[in-house]
Motif scaffolding. Structure first.
Motif, PDB file in Angstrom:
ATOM      1  N   ASN A  45     -13.369  27.769  -4.996  1.00 45.06           N
ATOM      2  CA  ASN A  45     -12.835  28.301  -3.546  1.00 45.06           C
ATOM      3  C   ASN A  45     -13.088  29.820  -3.952  1.00 45.06           C
ATOM      4  OD1 ASN A  45     -10.546  28.473  -5.045  1.00 45.06           O
ATOM      5  ND2 ASN A  45      -9.289  28.762  -3.476  1.00 45.06           N
ATOM      6  N   VAL A  46     -13.175  30.546  -2.636  1.00 46.02           N
ATOM      7  CA  VAL A  46     -13.184  31.931  -2.424  1.00 46.02           C
ATOM      8  C   VAL A  46     -11.859  32.550  -1.692  1.00 46.02           C
ATOM      9  CG1 VAL A  46     -14.280  34.306  -1.717  1.00 46.02           C
ATOM     10  CG2 VAL A  46     -15.694  32.012  -2.633  1.00 46.02           C
ATOM     11  N   VAL A  47     -11.205  33.491  -2.322  1.00 46.67           N
ATOM     12  CA  VAL A  47     -10.151  34.164  -1.589  1.00 46.67           C
ATOM     13  C   VAL A  47     -10.288  35.564  -1.375  1.00 46.67           C
ATOM     14  CG1 VAL A  47      -7.569  34.413  -1.564  1.00 46.67           C
ATOM     15  CG2 VAL A  47      -8.485  32.332  -2.398  1.00 46.67           C
ATOM     16  N   LEU A  48     -10.082  35.855   0.104  1.00 47.67           N
ATOM     17  CA  LEU A  48     -10.190  37.318   0.291  1.00 47.67           C
ATOM     18  C   LEU A  48      -9.116  37.899   0.780  1.00 47.67           C
ATOM     19  CD1 LEU A  48     -13.285  37.241   3.052  1.00 47.67           C
ATOM     20  CD2 LEU A  48     -13.428  37.843   0.574  1.00 47.67           C
ATOM     21  N   THR A  49      -8.459  38.845  -0.065  1.00 50.97           N
ATOM     22  CA  THR A  49      -7.166  39.218   0.315  1.00 50.97           C
ATOM     23  C   THR A  49      -6.738  41.033   0.523  1.00 50.97           C
ATOM     24  OG1 THR A  49      -4.653  38.912  -0.145  1.00 50.97           O
ATOM     25  CG2 THR A  49      -6.378  39.473  -2.080  1.00 50.97           C
ATOM     26  N   GLY A  50      -6.023  41.400   1.211  1.00 53.81           N
ATOM     27  CA  GLY A  50      -5.810  42.941   1.194  1.00 53.81           C
ATOM     28  C   GLY A  50      -4.503  42.935   2.133  1.00 53.81           C
ATOM     29  N   MET A  51      -4.331  44.184   2.647  1.00 48.99           N
ATOM     30  CA  MET A  51      -2.866  44.587   3.210  1.00 48.99           C
ATOM     31  C   MET A  51      -3.817  45.541   4.325  1.00 48.99           C
ATOM     32  SD  MET A  51      -0.486  42.870   2.100  1.00 48.99           S
ATOM     33  CE  MET A  51       0.573  43.530   3.275  1.00 48.99           C
ATOM     34  N   GLY A  52      -3.008  45.538   5.449  1.00 51.02           N
ATOM     35  CA  GLY A  52      -3.110  46.642   6.360  1.00 51.02           C
ATOM     36  C   GLY A  52      -4.812  46.542   6.972  1.00 51.02           C
ATOM     37  N   ALA A  53      -5.239  48.053   6.885  1.00 49.82           N
ATOM     38  CA  ALA A  53      -6.578  47.972   7.273  1.00 49.82           C
ATOM     39  C   ALA A  53      -7.809  47.282   6.621  1.00 49.82           C
ATOM     40  CB  ALA A  53      -6.793  49.503   7.436  1.00 49.82           C
ATOM     41  N   SER A  54      -7.275  47.266   5.186  1.00 51.83           N
ATOM     42  CA  SER A  54      -8.204  46.368   4.177  1.00 51.83           C
ATOM     43  C   SER A  54      -8.453  44.897   4.502  1.00 51.83           C
ATOM     44  CB  SER A  54      -7.807  46.665   2.888  1.00 51.83           C
ATOM     45  OG  SER A  54      -7.694  47.878   2.508  1.00 51.83           O
ATOM     46  N   TYR A  55      -6.981  44.508   5.166  1.00 52.76           N
ATOM     47  CA  TYR A  55      -6.707  42.948   5.531  1.00 52.76           C
ATOM     48  C   TYR A  55      -7.745  42.875   6.806  1.00 52.76           C
ATOM     49  CZ  TYR A  55      -4.456  38.920   7.332  1.00 52.76           C
ATOM     50  OH  TYR A  55      -4.062  37.659   7.731  1.00 52.76           O
ATOM     51  N   CYS A  56      -7.649  43.852   7.727  1.00 49.64           N
ATOM     52  CA  CYS A  56      -8.450  43.523   8.912  1.00 49.64           C
ATOM     53  C   CYS A  56      -9.930  43.862   8.682  1.00 49.64           C
ATOM     54  CB  CYS A  56      -7.956  44.798   9.888  1.00 49.64           C
ATOM     55  SG  CYS A  56      -6.362  44.841  10.450  1.00 49.64           S
ATOM     56  N   ALA A  57     -10.455  44.607   7.720  1.00 50.52           N
ATOM     57  CA  ALA A  57     -11.730  44.746   7.582  1.00 50.52           C
ATOM     58  C   ALA A  57     -12.465  43.535   6.761  1.00 50.52           C
ATOM     59  CB  ALA A  57     -11.987  46.030   6.431  1.00 50.52           C
ATOM     60  N   ALA A  58     -11.616  42.747   6.137  1.00 53.21           N
ATOM     61  CA  ALA A  58     -12.206  41.548   5.469  1.00 53.21           C
ATOM     62  C   ALA A  58     -12.511  40.439   6.413  1.00 53.21           C
ATOM     63  CB  ALA A  58     -11.362  41.065   4.472  1.00 53.21           C
ATOM     64  N   TYR A  59     -12.036  40.441   7.789  1.00 53.34           N
ATOM     65  CA  TYR A  59     -12.197  39.312   8.534  1.00 53.34           C
ATOM     66  C   TYR A  59     -13.626  39.004   8.836  1.00 53.34           C
ATOM     67  CZ  TYR A  59     -10.961  36.019  12.239  1.00 53.34           C
ATOM     68  OH  TYR A  59     -10.989  34.904  13.148  1.00 53.34           O
ATOM     69  N   PRO A  60     -14.352  39.759   9.270  1.00 57.09           N
ATOM     70  CA  PRO A  60     -15.983  39.295   9.632  1.00 57.09           C
ATOM     71  C   PRO A  60     -16.331  38.676   8.187  1.00 57.09           C
ATOM     72  CG  PRO A  60     -15.516  41.438  10.599  1.00 57.09           C
ATOM     73  CD  PRO A  60     -14.281  41.232   9.687  1.00 57.09           C
ATOM     74  N   THR A  61     -16.281  39.223   7.272  1.00 58.77           N
ATOM     75  CA  THR A  61     -16.733  38.688   5.973  1.00 58.77           C
ATOM     76  C   THR A  61     -16.168  37.241   5.898  1.00 58.77           C
ATOM     77  OG1 THR A  61     -17.540  40.630   5.211  1.00 58.77           O
ATOM     78  CG2 THR A  61     -16.947  39.001   3.567  1.00 58.77           C
ATOM     79  N   TRP A  62     -15.043  37.217   6.181  1.00 58.67           N
ATOM     80  CA  TRP A  62     -14.359  35.719   5.995  1.00 58.67           C
ATOM     81  C   TRP A  62     -15.129  34.767   6.608  1.00 58.67           C
ATOM     82  CZ3 TRP A  62     -10.928  33.069   9.514  1.00 58.67           C
ATOM     83  CH2 TRP A  62     -10.601  31.865   9.196  1.00 58.67           C
ATOM     84  N   LEU A  63     -15.289  35.052   8.034  1.00 62.85           N
ATOM     85  CA  LEU A  63     -16.091  34.240   9.078  1.00 62.85           C
ATOM     86  C   LEU A  63     -17.527  33.872   8.456  1.00 62.85           C
ATOM     87  CD1 LEU A  63     -15.179  35.388  12.483  1.00 62.85           C
ATOM     88  CD2 LEU A  63     -14.202  33.533  11.190  1.00 62.85           C
ATOM     89  N   ARG A  64     -18.305  34.896   7.958  1.00 58.81           N
ATOM     90  CA  ARG A  64     -19.476  34.892   7.361  1.00 58.81           C
ATOM     91  C   ARG A  64     -19.554  33.663   6.128  1.00 58.81           C
ATOM     92  NH1 ARG A  64     -24.061  37.295   9.424  1.00 58.81           N
ATOM     93  NH2 ARG A  64     -23.428  38.314  11.339  1.00 58.81           N
TER      94      ARG A  64
END
Lengths: 348, 348
Positions: A45-64
């Motif tokens: 599996n793959v896990v994307l993680t961060g906090m604050g703005a970094s967390y928001c920035a990962a959302y489009p990549t998560w969907l892809r």
């Protein structure tokens, strides 16, 4: 002090140039080995993680990345650390996003007693001397340069770097993506050239509504979430961001003359669903700002540049950044100046 | 019409009895076969999905299920449907939560052209005649009875039913969990017996603050999210819910005399982190309501019943429900009466 000298504004205006730097310097071989391991079935599996703005920035990549044959999670580091560490195991590809590379939660996650032990740790960071850069087996620098207050360049460069990384993991060609993202940087620059006029329109035409909700879906949720965050940080105003369908499932009850709703048109496949909801909220008396790349006769449209689907998150945040300048002024605050927190969040 | 005759209040006061019904009727054999298949490695991942209150209700169960050896996702049905369908494949255990069993997104997800095809579809619903109940291979009824407006019994019964289901999938004994949840229903009943006094304290002591944020972490995020949702639906006030660490990573900038912060103490392992943040916000002038099962000398404490960790989400929502009654009255609204939406969301 005039707005022209404001450091946060300077950071916003420097985003396009900084984005081009991040795009140009992204090294095509960065994730080649990780992609090959993924193809060989080495990761579960793959896990994307961060906090604050970094967390928001990962959302489009998560969907892809949900198109990958293995499950992909997007989770706040704080929750991953204390309540969901089981998402990371010895076969996990873990992508940690942190511009400082040293937020309290990031440090606990990658070192110390509570640290997780993934198959591969990829660090996306602006600080190559940080603990995250030192611990990561693969480092993706975001090349945003020094940033003094609210995330601007670091947010956009994280977003773009992650989207290029996603291309590599999805074995989709890198150069067309880089070209599309570069075109958005150029369009964004043209948009920002009119910042003074835009801020003035926000100052006089929008003001500080009693209640404001920012909504969208799909990759637009990056701007929805980050916009809500930077309005709090840069202007000290509390306006909530949420998904458009979540808005329909309840908060639509708020729709009356005291509500202002920003609705992002987003990708073609769900544009009509968002538009129907915007029209309905307007019918109930709400003031609606429809954020789209083409004018709409029935809705007050806030025009953003037309760009490729992949690159839309890069331009969707721009009007919210400019609004935060107007909102700060109307709220009697120096835009983007911290009064309570520091640039690095060193406590959980 | 006095508050005593209000239908939404009646629904709230009937929650404990309804919860006991759901707990008593939960059939121990319901997921035995699914748990066996999971153990045999027949599933590659688990996905929990829903919209609105059903989505919020699944959060504590998502956290618990991350202890499984396979990845578990918690995702809004709207995003899953249009932007992340790859999370569900022929080896996925898909759990769909919908009290009506017929929300627009749910229908698209389980039937029609865009439908996903999981290994096993589990439906958690209040309507055994609904399309969800008909399509699901395993149905978990929530036994909430008819509900007319804002989710109250359906929210709590979904929460409890999912927590029992999690025990089964985790091969953790069912009866101690059922006993702990039943004890929380009893404690909740004792808490609600003082509803009139509590609503009065909220009406006169808290009022309708200019800005309010509700924060917590771990399983408290169910109450944080659902509380923010029902305040919008039942009282037409816009107060945002967010994770406590997210609050620290930016929105803490809002802390001043215009901010009211609800902070849930939550589980022992992160209680001190939440408390430090609450104390800091109070030092900056914010009004803080500390929601805990024991008084705190330094913070204004809103006491909730002491219950088992598993059952805490069942009692954490209660003060927010009672506050929504006071807030509606102060906002000139009939509490819990819809003016814009219907009970079933039949459009995306």
């Amino acid at each position: 002090m005039t707005l022209h000298q404001n450091l946060y504004l300077q950071d916003i205006l420097s985003e396009p140039e900084s984005l081009r730097t991040a795009l140009d310097r992204y090294a095509a071989q960065t994730l080649t080995d990780a992609a090959a391991r993924l193809k060989r079935g080495e990761f579960s599996n793959v896990v994307l993680t961060g906090m604050g703005a970094s967390y928001c920035a990962a959302y489009p990549t998560w969907l892809r990345l949900t198109a990958l044959p293995i499950p992909v999670s997007w989770v706040e580091t704080s929750e991953l650390l204390h309540y969901a560490p089981g998402l990371v195991n010895a076969r996990t590809l873990l992508v940690v996003i942190s511009q400082s590379g040293r937020s309290a939660e990031i440090l606990s996650l990658i070192s110390g007693e509570e640290a997780v032990h993934p198959a591969l740790l990829v660090g996306v960071t602006n600080d190559l001397e940080s603990p995250l850069a030192q611990q990561a087996q693969v480092v993706l620098p975001i090349h945003a340069g020094p940033e003094r207050t609210v995330s601007t360049r670091t947010y956009l460069n994280s977003l773009a770097t992650l989207l290029l990384a996603a291309c590599q993991l999805l074995e989709s060609p890198l150069e067309p993506a880089r070209t599309a993202l570069r075109a958005a940087a150029d369009s964004g620059e043209a948009f920002l050239a009119h910042w003074e006029e835009q801020v003035s329109v926000f100052r006089h035409g929008l003001g500080l509504p009693q209640r404001m909700i920012i909504a969208g879906r799909g990759s637009s949720l990056a701007a929805v979430m980050n916009g809500s965050l930077i309005l709090k940080e840069a202007a000290k105003v509390a306006y909530e961001g949420m998904s458009a369908p979540y808005f329909r499932h309840g908060p639509l009850e708020l729709a009356d003359e005291n509500l202002t709703l920003w609705m992002f048109a987003g990708a073609a496949k769900t544009r009509d669903l968002n538009r129907d909801l915007a029209v309905e909220a307007q019918r109930w008396g709400a003031r609606v700002l429809w954020v789209d790349d083409q004018p709409d006769l029935a809705l007050q449209t806030l025009l953003i540049p037309a760009v490729d689907d992949l690159a839309r998150p890069l331009v969707e945040i721009l009007p919210l950044q400019l609004y935060s300048l107007a909102a700060a002024e109307l709220n009697g605050m120096e835009a983007g100046t911290f009064r309570r927190i520091g640039k690095v969040t060193d406590r959980q």
